[in-house]
Write an enzyme that holds these catalytic residues in place. Structure first.
Site, PDB file in Angstrom:
ATOM      1  N   TYR A 271       0.977  -1.172   0.522  1.00 30.74           N
ATOM      2  CA  TYR A 271       0.447   0.152  -0.555  1.00 30.74           C
ATOM      3  C   TYR A 271       0.638   0.715  -0.431  1.00 30.74           C
ATOM      4  O   TYR A 271       1.510   1.645   1.184  1.00 30.74           O
ATOM      5  CB  TYR A 271      -0.826  -0.023   1.708  1.00 30.74           C
ATOM      6  CG  TYR A 271      -2.168   0.804   1.372  1.00 30.74           C
ATOM      7  CD1 TYR A 271      -3.260   0.545   1.057  1.00 30.74           C
ATOM      8  CD2 TYR A 271      -1.996   2.157   1.595  1.00 30.74           C
ATOM      9  CE1 TYR A 271      -4.275   1.570   0.649  1.00 30.74           C
ATOM     10  CE2 TYR A 271      -2.980   3.682   1.598  1.00 30.74           C
ATOM     11  CZ  TYR A 271      -4.427   2.699   1.117  1.00 30.74           C
ATOM     12  OH  TYR A 271      -4.973   3.113   0.933  1.00 30.74           O
TER      13      TYR A 271
ATOM     14  N   TYR B 243      -5.695   5.113  -7.368  1.00 32.14           N
ATOM     15  CA  TYR B 243      -6.145   4.914  -5.791  1.00 32.14           C
ATOM     16  C   TYR B 243      -7.632   5.007  -5.612  1.00 32.14           C
ATOM     17  O   TYR B 243      -8.750   5.110  -5.802  1.00 32.14           O
ATOM     18  CB  TYR B 243      -5.431   6.835  -4.751  1.00 32.14           C
ATOM     19  CG  TYR B 243      -6.168   6.354  -3.589  1.00 32.14           C
ATOM     20  CD1 TYR B 243      -5.498   6.052  -2.932  1.00 32.14           C
ATOM     21  CD2 TYR B 243      -7.176   7.334  -2.857  1.00 32.14           C
ATOM     22  CE1 TYR B 243      -6.201   6.344  -1.771  1.00 32.14           C
ATOM     23  CE2 TYR B 243      -7.816   7.874  -1.972  1.00 32.14           C
ATOM     24  CZ  TYR B 243      -6.622   7.283  -0.844  1.00 32.14           C
ATOM     25  OH  TYR B 243      -7.031   6.680   0.407  1.00 32.14           O
TER      26      TYR B 243
END
Length: 388
Positions: free
Chosen positions: A297, A341
């Site tokens: 991430y 995103y």
């Protein structure tokens, strides 16, 4: 999953389908429309229909409720529906929830989804907005008066300490930015497609919150992503090679807060990631040397370095060199820095493509992938493997 023992979830469920909308800066349609498009695409990929679905999982901050998505998609009765908290930290936990439901017989086909207009609508990077007081939000009272109003500013505190503790410069973060966007440059779905960057580009980008520059920060994206989870046995009968859920975990550290735990002593690590790492390695029987691809991430570059260290890929303070030397393929889709995103859900899809052998930037022989979710908050992770 117990913090003290090995669980029995691994190998009992698999991701059988993935689907997404286009990733854009202005989708021009509702978040519900994005969610439904992604869910239908994932079901098509799995060779299933909406009528096969009996479970749905999403994030607490999603605006498209499970029952509304079910109704709009045309699914029938639901026997399982669930939401996971803490923003991007929920990504891998949605798959864990689905796998638990499948493994225990609560549901047979569960779709995990995330959809938002994060660029054209609510921009999470804009920071704190007016909201009702909550016990969980009280911690912000210790930082907001001092100007720490955005996620970038909260991460910058830890990033500055990391550099100081290890005698590094902000160029350490630039290696992550360069690697991610190099993969994005060859990914047609990525915002940075055709636009690789250099360390000089990183150093020339404007400050956001020192020591973070613009190119240390992830995309703001409109879009949706969905994943279909079912039993491994059923997945083997479907058109696509299954991505076996070898391990799944959630983790929160002691005295956990949402990105503002500056009181926890050592600011140079991510304790919640450490909790997840220990569980994943114990549950899967694997370790860093077994991982072919890491999908970490990357909302902010410093936390990629800290994750590598928490998972044991390298020692403390050594992750910048680890990334610069390309010792492990990282974020082969471009990550949230380079592709889009989507609160990490697009990263899970990339891990599936890697073990299927269908990724745009395919790593030869990739059979074992590590996926992580949002860091600095209670988080989660997955180990996905090829079948057999």
């Amino acid at each position: 999953m117990s913090l003290r023992g090995r669980d029995t979830l691994g190998g009992r469920a698999a991701i059988a389908g993935i689907g997404a909308t286009e990733f854009s800066k202005d989708s021009g349609r509702s978040e519900l429309s994005l969610a439904v498009e992604a869910v239908r695409a994932a079901l098509d990929d799995a060779g299933l229909t909406p009528a096969d679905v009996d479970g749905l999982v999403t994030f607490t901050m999603d605006t498209s409720p499970e029952i509304t998505v079910a109704q709009t998609c045309g699914t029938g009765e639901l026997s399982f529906f669930s939401r996971v908290h803490y923003g991007g930290g929920a990504a891998c936990a949605t798959v864990q929830q689905a796998a638990l439901a499948v493994a225990t017989g609560v549901a047979e086909v569960v779709v995990c989804y995330r959809a938002f207009n994060e660029r054209s609508g609510r921009r999470f990077g804009a920071g704190v907005r007016h909201r009702e007081p909550t016990a969980e939000g009280a911690a912000l009272g210790w930082v907001l008066p001092f100007g720490l109003l955005t996620p970038a500013s909260w991460v910058a505190m830890k990033a500055q300490r990391y550099l100081h503790a290890h005698g590094l410069t902000p160029e350490a973060f630039g290696h992550v930015a360069v690697v991610d966007r190099a993969y994005a440059a060859t990914n047609p779905a990525a915002y940075f497609h055709g636009r690789p960057i250099t360390l000089a580009d990183h150093a020339a980008s404007r400050w956001i919150a020192e020591p973070l520059r613009l190119l240390d920060c992830c995309q703001e994206t409109d879009g949706g992503q969905a994943l279909v989870v079912t039993s491994l046995e059923r997945a083997r009968d479907l058109p696509r090679p299954p991505a076996v859920i070898a391990a799944a975990a959630q983790g929160a550290g002691r005295a956990q807060e949402q990105m503002t735990g500056f009181h926890r002593g050592d600011l140079t690590g991510l304790p919640e990631t450490g909790v997840v790492a220990r569980q994943l390695w114990r549950a899967s029987g694997l370790g860093p040397d077994d991982i072919d691809v890491g999908i970490l991430y990357d909302h902010f570059t410093p936390f990629v370095l800290m994750q590598l260290e928490e998972f044991g890929f390298c020692g403390r303070g050594e992750a910048a060199d680890f990334v610069a030397e390309r010792r492990l393929p990282l974020n082969t889709h471009g990550g949230q820095l380079g592709e889009a995103y989507l609160h990490g859900m697009n990263g899970i899809a990339e891990a599936v493509r890697q073990v299927r052998g269908t990724a745009v930037n395919q790593i030869p022989g990739a059979a074992c992938t590590l996926v992580t979710a949002g860091t600095g908050v209670p988080t989660s992770g997955l180990v996905l493997t090829a079948d057999g």
